[in-house]
Design an enzyme around this catalytic site. Structure first.
Site, PDB file in Angstrom:
ATOM      1  N   SER A 124       0.842  -1.206   0.000  1.00 17.36           N
ATOM      2  CA  SER A 124       0.000   0.000   0.000  1.00 17.36           C
ATOM      3  C   SER A 124       0.867   1.243   0.000  1.00 17.36           C
ATOM      4  CB  SER A 124      -0.861  -0.013   1.256  1.00 17.36           C
ATOM      5  OG  SER A 124      -1.441   1.253   1.488  1.00 17.36           O
ATOM      6  N   TYR A 148      -1.901  -1.197  11.052  1.00 22.34           N
ATOM      7  CA  TYR A 148      -2.169  -1.732   9.713  1.00 22.34           C
ATOM      8  C   TYR A 148      -1.027  -1.352   8.763  1.00 22.34           C
ATOM      9  CZ  TYR A 148      -3.652  -1.318   4.895  1.00 22.34           C
ATOM     10  OH  TYR A 148      -3.666  -1.356   3.524  1.00 22.34           O
ATOM     11  N   LYS A 152       2.179  -3.612   6.621  1.00 23.72           N
ATOM     12  CA  LYS A 152       2.608  -3.553   5.217  1.00 23.72           C
ATOM     13  C   LYS A 152       4.117  -3.281   5.132  1.00 23.72           C
ATOM     14  CE  LYS A 152      -1.455  -4.219   3.340  1.00 23.72           C
ATOM     15  NZ  LYS A 152      -1.760  -5.544   2.764  1.00 23.72           N
TER      16      LYS A 152
HETATM   17  N1  UFG Z   1     -12.877  10.913   3.640  1.00 14.69           N
HETATM   18  C1  UFG Z   1     -13.923  11.728   3.987  1.00 14.69           C
HETATM   19  N2  UFG Z   1     -15.051  11.138   4.515  1.00 14.69           N
HETATM   20  C2  UFG Z   1     -15.158   9.796   4.688  1.00 14.69           C
HETATM   21  C3  UFG Z   1     -14.079   8.976   4.314  1.00 14.69           C
HETATM   22  C4  UFG Z   1     -12.948   9.570   3.805  1.00 14.69           C
HETATM   23  O1  UFG Z   1     -13.871  12.951   3.864  1.00 14.69           O
HETATM   24  O2  UFG Z   1     -16.211   9.331   5.174  1.00 14.69           O
HETATM   25  C5  UFG Z   1     -11.684  11.525   3.033  1.00 14.69           C
HETATM   26  C6  UFG Z   1     -10.409  11.285   3.813  1.00 14.69           C
HETATM   27  O3  UFG Z   1     -10.232  12.267   4.799  1.00 14.69           O
HETATM   28  C7  UFG Z   1      -9.363  11.335   2.708  1.00 14.69           C
HETATM   29  C8  UFG Z   1     -10.104  10.782   1.487  1.00 14.69           C
HETATM   30  O4  UFG Z   1     -11.483  10.939   1.784  1.00 14.69           O
HETATM   31  O5  UFG Z   1      -9.004  12.662   2.440  1.00 14.69           O
HETATM   32  C9  UFG Z   1      -9.809   9.322   1.219  1.00 14.69           C
HETATM   33  O6  UFG Z   1     -10.052   8.566   2.402  1.00 14.69           O
HETATM   34  P1  UFG Z   1     -10.107   6.976   2.385  1.00 14.69           P
HETATM   35  O7  UFG Z   1     -10.394   6.512   3.775  1.00 14.69           O
HETATM   36  O8  UFG Z   1     -10.987   6.507   1.293  1.00 14.69           O
HETATM   37  O9  UFG Z   1      -8.633   6.580   1.945  1.00 14.69           O
HETATM   38  P2  UFG Z   1      -7.256   6.844   2.696  1.00 14.69           P
HETATM   39  O10 UFG Z   1      -6.383   7.512   1.689  1.00 14.69           O
HETATM   40  O11 UFG Z   1      -7.386   7.469   4.008  1.00 14.69           O
HETATM   41  O12 UFG Z   1      -6.883   5.351   2.983  1.00 14.69           O
HETATM   42  C10 UFG Z   1      -6.111   4.668   2.104  1.00 14.69           C
HETATM   43  C11 UFG Z   1      -6.308   3.154   2.214  1.00 14.69           C
HETATM   44  C12 UFG Z   1      -5.747   2.632   3.492  1.00 14.69           C
HETATM   45  C13 UFG Z   1      -4.388   3.189   3.755  1.00 14.69           C
HETATM   46  C14 UFG Z   1      -4.431   4.683   3.716  1.00 14.69           C
HETATM   47  C15 UFG Z   1      -3.106   5.309   4.029  1.00 14.69           C
HETATM   48  O13 UFG Z   1      -7.680   2.832   2.142  1.00 14.69           O
HETATM   49  O14 UFG Z   1      -5.648   1.235   3.353  1.00 14.69           O
HETATM   50  O15 UFG Z   1      -4.819   5.039   2.422  1.00 14.69           O
HETATM   51  O16 UFG Z   1      -3.042   6.625   3.627  1.00 14.69           O
HETATM   52  F1  UFG Z   1      -3.914   2.817   4.964  1.00 14.69           F
END
Ligand code: UFG
Length: 341
Positions: A124, A148, A152
């Site tokens: 990841s 998590y 990785k």
């Molecule tokens: N977000 C929202 N509302 C939500 C969910 C997410 O505003 O309900 C925003 C987050 O703040 C972020 C973006 O949408 O800016 C993406 O969020 P995600 O949770 O979809 O994805 P992430 O980038 O946080 O997570 C991903 C992977 C994880 C990993 C992580 C590390 O899903 O497995 O990147 O950065 F660990």
């Protein structure tokens, strides 16, 4: 090749199984169904037009793995199986280390025992940690902000260490950015249990009426519109990257290869909302709330190495990703059925 796909009933695993079959490989799935529904299997068989052999057990069971690798004459492994919820990993670190690292060690022992030397690992972009510059290149240092993410980072290191022990090892570390979307048929897709942690499934559930409104975590980041920027990649493009990586490590002599799988383009939360509204014709009500702990402002890939070496590039646009997510969500509003399909 005869390919063992661990976690092959999961979201990315299931899409990859179909593409491996389409590329002419034979596939055997092992999945403990801790985060996947058995009804996925029937849908895979329907889409593949052939039986998909599935073995339901935990990778920790090394004896079963030995037997499976030997009896099925496996040539290579694509290793997806693992727990992946960031928040849950903070609450239950030992479960995460035991399951993700323990499962991988058990798998690698069985592979060495049965002389299976090729492995493609589901890593990841989270391994780039909190302060990485964008676009992110594969040679950046690795770190993590939660258990998590550390699993990785650690599994990547374990694979590098193991690769030194025998010159036949061929390891691919695939660093995914943000996988979204679904198979074009709408028959398989992402089906998170409980309240979705990730943006796209949450947006999709709001669109279909399962949830009232989206919470936008922060609008004061230093980004195009203040909301978080991510590199969303269609799961079908991602799956294609696995097929290419597997082929590449089978034809080249490099022990360990690391490839980013992303589009190289960042999209903000508000841009995702806009694209989803366009693709679905639905309005996505949202409310802005404070930042989510551990989130970074922007994450997107430099995908140049994968393009140069694998000849692979993500083709699908953000609107394609939203349209395919919507087809899946609107035809399966509650996700996969529990019992008979
Ligand atoms: N977000 C929202 N509302 C939500 C969910 C997410 O505003 O309900 C925003 C987050 O703040 C972020 C973006 O949408 O800016 C993406 O969020 P995600 O949770 O979809 O994805 P992430 O980038 O946080 O997570 C991903 C992977 C994880 C990993 C992580 C590390 O899903 O497995 O990147 O950065 F660990």
């Amino acid at each position: 090749m005869r390919v063992l796909v661990t976690g092959g009933a999961g979201y990315i695993g299931s899409h990859t199984v179909l593409q491996l079959l389409r590329a002419g490989h034979e596939v055997v799935v092992v999945d403990d169904f801790s985060n996947a529904k058995p009804t996925v299997v029937g849908r895979l068989e329907e889409l593949a037009g052939q039986p998909v052999p599935v073995h339901a057990f935990d990778l920790a069971d090394g004896d079963k793995l030995d037997v499976l690798l030997a009896q099925e004459r496996i040539d290579a492994v694509v290793h997806f199986a693992g727990s992946k919820a960031v928040g849950e990993s903070v609450a239950k670190p030992l479960d995460y280390y035991a399951n993700n690292i323990g499962g991988t060690i058990s798998l690698l022992r069985a592979m060495a025992q049965q002389r299976v030397w090729r492995i493609v690992f589901s890593s990841s972009a989270t391994v780039y940690g909190e302060h990485a510059p964008v676009p992110m290149t594969e040679d950046l240092p690795t770190s993590a902000t939660n258990p998590y993410g550390w699993t990785k980072v650690m599994i990547e290191q374990i694979l590098r260490d193991v690769a030194v022990t025998d010159e036949r090892w061929r390891v691919a570390l695939l660093r995914y950015f943000n996988p979204v979307g679904a198979h074009g048929s709408g028959r398989i897709g992402e089906d998170p249990s409980g309240i979705p942690n990730n943006l796209m499934p949450y947006v999709a559930q709001v669109a279909v009426g399962r949830r009232e409104e989206l919470t936008v975590f922060g609008d004061d980041y230093d980004t195009v519109d203040g909301t978080g920027v991510r590199d969303y990649i269609h799961v079908e493009d991602l799956a294609a990257g696995h097929v290419e990586a597997l082929q590449w490590i089978s034809e080249h002599d490099r022990a360990v290869s690391t490839w980013n799988l992303g589009t190289g383009r960042g999209s903000s939360v508000l841009q995702v909302i806009g694209a989803f509204e366009q693709a679905s014709g639905r309005t996505i009500p949202y409310r802005v709330a404070p930042r989510r702990a551990g989130d970074i402002a922007a994450s997107y890939a430099d995908p140049a190495r994968a393009e140069r070496e694998l000849g692979w590039r993500a083709e699908r646009t953000l609107v394609d990703m939203c349209a395919d997510t919507w087809r899946w969500q609107s035809t399966n509003p509650e996700g996969y059925p529990d019992g008979q399909d």
